[in-house]
Design a protein around this motif. Structure first.
Motif, PDB file in Angstrom:
ATOM      1  N   GLU A   1     -23.544  -2.336 -21.805  1.00 25.04           N
ATOM      2  CA  GLU A   1     -25.005  -2.447 -21.833  1.00 25.04           C
ATOM      3  C   GLU A   1     -25.568  -1.694 -20.624  1.00 25.04           C
ATOM      4  OE1 GLU A   1     -26.390  -6.463 -22.310  1.00 25.04           O
ATOM      5  OE2 GLU A   1     -24.769  -6.924 -23.698  1.00 25.04           O
TER       6      GLU A   1
ATOM      7  N   ASP B   1     -30.807  -2.413 -18.708  1.00 23.21           N
ATOM      8  CA  ASP B   1     -31.175  -3.805 -18.425  1.00 23.21           C
ATOM      9  C   ASP B   1     -32.262  -4.212 -19.419  1.00 23.21           C
ATOM     10  OD1 ASP B   1     -32.233  -6.187 -17.443  1.00 23.21           O
ATOM     11  OD2 ASP B   1     -32.091  -5.551 -15.355  1.00 23.21           O
ATOM     12  N   PRO B   2     -31.996  -5.232 -20.275  1.00 21.07           N
ATOM     13  CA  PRO B   2     -32.999  -5.621 -21.261  1.00 21.07           C
ATOM     14  C   PRO B   2     -34.301  -6.131 -20.632  1.00 21.07           C
ATOM     15  CG  PRO B   2     -31.021  -7.012 -21.440  1.00 21.07           C
ATOM     16  CD  PRO B   2     -30.776  -5.999 -20.372  1.00 21.07           C
ATOM     17  N   ALA B   3     -34.227  -6.656 -19.423  1.00 15.26           N
ATOM     18  CA  ALA B   3     -35.425  -7.186 -18.763  1.00 15.26           C
ATOM     19  C   ALA B   3     -36.358  -6.080 -18.279  1.00 15.26           C
ATOM     20  CB  ALA B   3     -35.022  -8.080 -17.588  1.00 15.26           C
ATOM     21  N   THR B   4     -35.777  -4.931 -17.880  1.00 10.18           N
ATOM     22  CA  THR B   4     -36.604  -3.865 -17.314  1.00 10.18           C
ATOM     23  C   THR B   4     -36.705  -2.629 -18.211  1.00 10.18           C
ATOM     24  OG1 THR B   4     -34.755  -2.814 -16.176  1.00 10.18           O
ATOM     25  CG2 THR B   4     -35.932  -4.567 -14.971  1.00 10.18           C
ATOM     26  N   GLY B   5     -35.748  -2.498 -19.146  1.00 10.98           N
ATOM     27  CA  GLY B   5     -35.709  -1.304 -19.984  1.00 10.98           C
ATOM     28  C   GLY B   5     -35.199  -0.077 -19.231  1.00 10.98           C
TER      29      GLY B   5
ATOM     30  N   GLN C   1     -29.052  -0.312 -15.593  1.00  6.46           N
ATOM     31  CA  GLN C   1     -28.588  -1.453 -14.788  1.00  6.46           C
ATOM     32  C   GLN C   1     -28.441  -1.017 -13.331  1.00  6.46           C
ATOM     33  OE1 GLN C   1     -27.990  -4.607 -15.755  1.00  6.46           O
ATOM     34  NE2 GLN C   1     -27.647  -4.503 -17.960  1.00  6.46           N
TER      35      GLN C   1
ATOM     36  N   ASP D   1     -28.436  -5.226  -8.523  1.00  9.23           N
ATOM     37  CA  ASP D   1     -29.453  -6.169  -8.047  1.00  9.23           C
ATOM     38  C   ASP D   1     -28.921  -7.460  -7.441  1.00  9.23           C
ATOM     39  OD1 ASP D   1     -28.579  -7.267 -10.434  1.00  9.23           O
ATOM     40  OD2 ASP D   1     -30.563  -7.321 -11.366  1.00  9.23           O
TER      41      ASP D   1
END
Length: 146
Positions: free
Chosen positions: A59, A62-66, A69, A72
């Motif tokens: 992946e 990052d699905p939260a930020t688009g 990765q 962090d």
């Protein structure tokens, strides 16, 4: 019949000479898939030791930020924004025996660095171990990837 014998000897010699080359390819150099299958790490020689760099993520976004990765979990704010792909994982990995190295490994899952031992346990298997203090160790087996 003499020509046939020479042919058999030539084939046998070629096979015999190929064995050392194959044995050498069983070293740590190459791309390894982590045990969970969520990342691939390129391991290569670095001076007298070895280095390991993340080259693939299952992946990468990052699905939260688009966005790609990033590191962090790293407690150092200046490092927390660096991309995971390209992240060096090994530091100070020096040989401790045949197909064995020791040094430190960075864990991007928690942003911490651990004492580590790495060993090639087969042509397609790399054992990676990290330790907190003396005796509290965990590890996993990575498999050779293409």
């Amino acid at each position: 019949m003499s020509c046939r014998f020479e042919f058999v000897v030539a084939i046998a010699a070629a096979l015999f000479m190929a064995v050392p080359a194959k044995a050498q390819s069983a070293g740590p150099d190459g791309i390894w898939l982590t045990q969970q299958g969520d990342a691939k790490v390129r391991v290569s020689k670095c001076g007298a030791g070895i280095c390991g760099v993340v080259v693939w993520l299952r992946e990468p976004i990052d699905p939260a930020t688009g966005k790609p990765q990033v590191d962090d979990k790293n407690p150092n704010p200046s490092l927390a924004k660096r991309p995971i792909i390209g992240l060096p994982l090994f530091s100070g990995m020096h040989p401790t025996g045949p197909n064995q190295w020791a040094g430190q490994i960075y864990n991007a899952d928690d942003g911490k660095t651990y004492a580590s031992k790495i060993s090639v346990t087969g042509p397609s298997t790399l054992k990676v171990e990290g330790c907190v203090g003396a005796g509290l160790c965990g590890g996993e087996e990575w498999s050779r990837s293409r």
